[in-house]
Design an enzyme around this catalytic site. Structure first.
Site, PDB file in Angstrom:
ATOM      1  N   ARG A  56      -0.923   9.039 -10.195  1.00 34.11           N
ATOM      2  CA  ARG A  56      -0.936   7.825  -9.361  1.00 34.11           C
ATOM      3  C   ARG A  56      -0.266   6.635 -10.042  1.00 34.11           C
ATOM      4  O   ARG A  56       0.413   5.834  -9.398  1.00 34.11           O
ATOM      5  CB  ARG A  56      -2.380   7.465  -8.978  1.00 34.11           C
ATOM      6  CG  ARG A  56      -3.020   8.444  -8.002  1.00 34.11           C
ATOM      7  CD  ARG A  56      -4.457   8.038  -7.715  1.00 34.11           C
ATOM      8  NE  ARG A  56      -4.520   6.727  -7.097  1.00 34.11           N
ATOM      9  CZ  ARG A  56      -4.356   6.496  -5.798  1.00 34.11           C
ATOM     10  NH1 ARG A  56      -4.142   7.497  -4.977  1.00 34.11           N
ATOM     11  NH2 ARG A  56      -4.421   5.273  -5.323  1.00 34.11           N
ATOM     12  N   THR A  67     -10.843  -6.654  -4.993  1.00 32.70           N
ATOM     13  CA  THR A  67     -12.162  -6.591  -5.633  1.00 32.70           C
ATOM     14  C   THR A  67     -12.675  -5.149  -5.580  1.00 32.70           C
ATOM     15  O   THR A  67     -13.218  -4.631  -6.555  1.00 32.70           O
ATOM     16  CB  THR A  67     -13.145  -7.521  -4.887  1.00 32.70           C
ATOM     17  OG1 THR A  67     -12.578  -8.828  -4.854  1.00 32.70           O
ATOM     18  CG2 THR A  67     -14.500  -7.570  -5.561  1.00 32.70           C
ATOM     19  N   LEU A 117      10.618 -20.761  -4.361  1.00 38.54           N
ATOM     20  CA  LEU A 117       9.657 -19.833  -3.743  1.00 38.54           C
ATOM     21  C   LEU A 117       8.333 -19.946  -4.470  1.00 38.54           C
ATOM     22  O   LEU A 117       8.289 -19.956  -5.701  1.00 38.54           O
ATOM     23  CB  LEU A 117      10.162 -18.385  -3.840  1.00 38.54           C
ATOM     24  CG  LEU A 117       9.230 -17.309  -3.270  1.00 38.54           C
ATOM     25  CD1 LEU A 117       9.254 -17.328  -1.736  1.00 38.54           C
ATOM     26  CD2 LEU A 117       9.619 -15.914  -3.769  1.00 38.54           C
ATOM     27  N   ASP A 176       0.832  -1.211   0.000  1.00 42.38           N
ATOM     28  CA  ASP A 176       0.000   0.000   0.000  1.00 42.38           C
ATOM     29  C   ASP A 176       0.866   1.260   0.000  1.00 42.38           C
ATOM     30  O   ASP A 176       1.962   1.276   0.554  1.00 42.38           O
ATOM     31  CB  ASP A 176      -0.916  -0.026   1.240  1.00 42.38           C
ATOM     32  CG  ASP A 176      -2.115   0.905   1.084  1.00 42.38           C
ATOM     33  OD1 ASP A 176      -2.361   1.406  -0.030  1.00 42.38           O
ATOM     34  OD2 ASP A 176      -2.799   1.145   2.097  1.00 42.38           O
ATOM     35  N   TRP A 205     -11.692  -2.338  -8.179  1.00 43.58           N
ATOM     36  CA  TRP A 205     -12.404  -2.167  -9.465  1.00 43.58           C
ATOM     37  C   TRP A 205     -13.229  -0.885  -9.447  1.00 43.58           C
ATOM     38  O   TRP A 205     -13.664  -0.406 -10.498  1.00 43.58           O
ATOM     39  CB  TRP A 205     -13.314  -3.365  -9.765  1.00 43.58           C
ATOM     40  CG  TRP A 205     -12.607  -4.619 -10.172  1.00 43.58           C
ATOM     41  CD1 TRP A 205     -12.560  -5.790  -9.456  1.00 43.58           C
ATOM     42  CD2 TRP A 205     -11.853  -4.881 -11.373  1.00 43.58           C
ATOM     43  NE1 TRP A 205     -11.829  -6.742 -10.131  1.00 43.58           N
ATOM     44  CE2 TRP A 205     -11.385  -6.207 -11.309  1.00 43.58           C
ATOM     45  CE3 TRP A 205     -11.526  -4.101 -12.495  1.00 43.58           C
ATOM     46  CZ2 TRP A 205     -10.613  -6.787 -12.317  1.00 43.58           C
ATOM     47  CZ3 TRP A 205     -10.754  -4.682 -13.495  1.00 43.58           C
ATOM     48  CH2 TRP A 205     -10.306  -6.005 -13.407  1.00 43.58           C
ATOM     49  N   HIS A 250       2.416   3.313  -9.036  1.00 39.44           N
ATOM     50  CA  HIS A 250       2.235   1.873  -9.286  1.00 39.44           C
ATOM     51  C   HIS A 250       3.434   1.312 -10.056  1.00 39.44           C
ATOM     52  O   HIS A 250       3.919   0.228  -9.770  1.00 39.44           O
ATOM     53  CB  HIS A 250       0.947   1.621 -10.072  1.00 39.44           C
ATOM     54  CG  HIS A 250      -0.298   2.049  -9.340  1.00 39.44           C
ATOM     55  ND1 HIS A 250      -0.512   1.734  -8.014  1.00 39.44           N
ATOM     56  CD2 HIS A 250      -1.401   2.745  -9.736  1.00 39.44           C
ATOM     57  CE1 HIS A 250      -1.685   2.224  -7.635  1.00 39.44           C
ATOM     58  NE2 HIS A 250      -2.231   2.853  -8.657  1.00 39.44           N
TER      59      HIS A 250
HETATM   60  C1  IPE Z   1      -5.532  -2.664  -0.205  1.00 41.82           C
HETATM   61  O1  IPE Z   1      -5.181  -1.345  -0.358  1.00 41.82           O
HETATM   62  C2  IPE Z   1      -5.509  -3.377  -1.518  1.00 41.82           C
HETATM   63  C3  IPE Z   1      -4.185  -3.596  -2.091  1.00 41.82           C
HETATM   64  C4  IPE Z   1      -3.053  -3.280  -1.563  1.00 41.82           C
HETATM   65  C5  IPE Z   1      -4.196  -4.257  -3.370  1.00 41.82           C
HETATM   66  P1  IPE Z   1      -6.269  -0.192  -0.583  1.00 41.82           P
HETATM   67  O2  IPE Z   1      -5.503   1.059  -0.697  1.00 41.82           O
HETATM   68  O3  IPE Z   1      -7.170  -0.546  -1.704  1.00 41.82           O
HETATM   69  O4  IPE Z   1      -7.099  -0.265   0.762  1.00 41.82           O
HETATM   70  P2  IPE Z   1      -7.851   0.867   1.570  1.00 41.82           P
HETATM   71  O5  IPE Z   1      -8.816   1.507   0.620  1.00 41.82           O
HETATM   72  O6  IPE Z   1      -6.813   1.827   2.036  1.00 41.82           O
HETATM   73  O7  IPE Z   1      -8.494   0.151   2.703  1.00 41.82           O
HETATM   74  C1  IPE Z   2      -1.539   0.248  -3.396  1.00 41.48           C
HETATM   75  O1  IPE Z   2      -1.359   1.619  -3.471  1.00 41.48           O
HETATM   76  C2  IPE Z   2      -1.772  -0.375  -4.746  1.00 41.48           C
HETATM   77  C3  IPE Z   2      -3.170  -0.762  -5.007  1.00 41.48           C
HETATM   78  C4  IPE Z   2      -4.136  -0.724  -4.138  1.00 41.48           C
HETATM   79  C5  IPE Z   2      -3.489  -1.206  -6.346  1.00 41.48           C
HETATM   80  P1  IPE Z   2      -2.572   2.642  -3.463  1.00 41.48           P
HETATM   81  O2  IPE Z   2      -2.942   2.933  -4.880  1.00 41.48           O
HETATM   82  O3  IPE Z   2      -3.677   2.147  -2.604  1.00 41.48           O
HETATM   83  O4  IPE Z   2      -1.862   3.910  -2.811  1.00 41.48           O
HETATM   84  P2  IPE Z   2      -2.469   4.934  -1.751  1.00 41.48           P
HETATM   85  O5  IPE Z   2      -3.037   4.142  -0.618  1.00 41.48           O
HETATM   86  O6  IPE Z   2      -3.531   5.715  -2.471  1.00 41.48           O
HETATM   87  O7  IPE Z   2      -1.309   5.759  -1.350  1.00 41.48           O
HETATM   88 MG    MG Z   3      -4.082   2.398  -0.633  1.00 41.91          MG
END
Ligand code: IPE
Ligand code: IPE
Ligand code: MG
Length: 247
Positions: free
Chosen positions: A37, A70, A135, A24, A73, A41
């Site tokens: 953003r 999920t 792994l 995250d 999306w 990624h």
């Molecule tokens: C959790 O992160 C999902 C992934 C890391 C793929 P999110 O950024 O989607 O979760 P919330 O919205 O902070 O709970």
């Molecule tokens: C995690 O980073 C990756 C995915 C959930 C796909 P975020 O995109 O949730 O990044 P923040 O939480 O907005 O910083």
């Molecule tokens: Mg996030």
């Protein structure tokens, strides 16, 4: 417990067999730099390499990465498209190296929601890396814990309806046979980056007794040293599983 140099893999103490990571903070990493953003990624792919290296150096057997939920999306279309493109790029560019390193990749989740091209590339990496024994790498994509449990319940119910399963005989092991993680032990250690203290619908069944390490580091900045630090933190825990003492 003796402390070790930060740069080396932790060897003193128990090594978690299965480590799961909620990756995250990509968006915040990009935002801090006035970048879109998707740039976060993209940078996050480097951290995936770091986590894999860290796991292999530590001797971890299974690494499970939460890459797309999920609920994700529901993000803006352009971010979803960028994420799927990156996934495809990752699957294509890392395939050979992962195969050579003995990493077996599995992509777990509701893959039917993915576009055909991305799906083909993740199926190709699964096929190419099949049998890798150093792994096991699970990439959780289009995945949520509740969805996974509901799917398992539907499959159990179908067996009961067919008459091939006695409802009284349904126990935890029955349900586990229908989870995406079938045959794998539960994670010993869960790492969540970016300082968030929540599960966000990740592996709700499997994390029942998992030790949790929250790292303040935003995912694109995560390195193998952060992985080692999480394992060292794990090694200081006493796992009691509801009993009075460990073991
Ligand atoms: C959790 O992160 C999902 C992934 C890391 C793929 P999110 O950024 O989607 O979760 P919330 O919205 O902070 O709970
Ligand atoms: C995690 O980073 C990756 C995915 C959930 C796909 P975020 O995109 O949730 O990044 P923040 O939480 O907005 O910083
Ligand atoms: Mg996030």
């Amino acid at each position: 417990m003796t402390t070790q140099r930060n740069g080396s893999a932790p060897v003193d103490g128990p090594i978690p067999h299965h480590v799961a990571i909620i990756m995250d903070g990509n968006g915040r990493w990009a935002c801090d730099r006035d970048l879109p953003r998707h740039a976060g990624h993209r940078e996050g792919m480097k951290a995936v390499r770091q986590a894999i290296e860290g796991a292999m150096e530590t001797g971890v057997g299974i690494l499970t990465l939460f890459a797309f939920s999920t609920e994700n999306w529901q993000r803006p279309e352009e971010e979803i498209v960028a994420l799927m493109r990156l996934l495809k790029l990752y699957a294509e560019s890392e395939r050979e190296e992962l195969q050579e390193k003995g990493v077996e990749v599995r992509v777990l989740g509701d893959l039917a929601r993915m576009d055909a091209e991305t799906r083909a590339s993740v199926e190709a990496i699964e096929e190419a890396t099949q049998g890798g024994s150093r792994l096991r790498l699970n990439l959780m994509i289009s995945y949520s814990g509740r969805e996974e449990i509901l799917r398992a319940v539907r499959l159990v119910a179908a067996e009961v309806a067919r008459g091939s399963l006695d409802p009284e005989a349904v126990d935890a092991r029955t349900l586990e046979k229908f989870l995406h993680t079938r045959g794998l032990p539960d994670p010993d250690l869960l790492i969540r980056t970016s300082g968030e203290f929540r599960l966000s619908n990740f592996m709700l069944w499997q994390l029942a007794y998992t030790e949790i390490h929250i790292s303040p580091v935003l995912w694109p900045d995560f390195t193998r040293l952060d992985f080692f630090a999480a394992v060292r933190d794990y090694q200081r825990r006493e796992r009691r599983f509801g009993r009075v003492t460990a073991g």
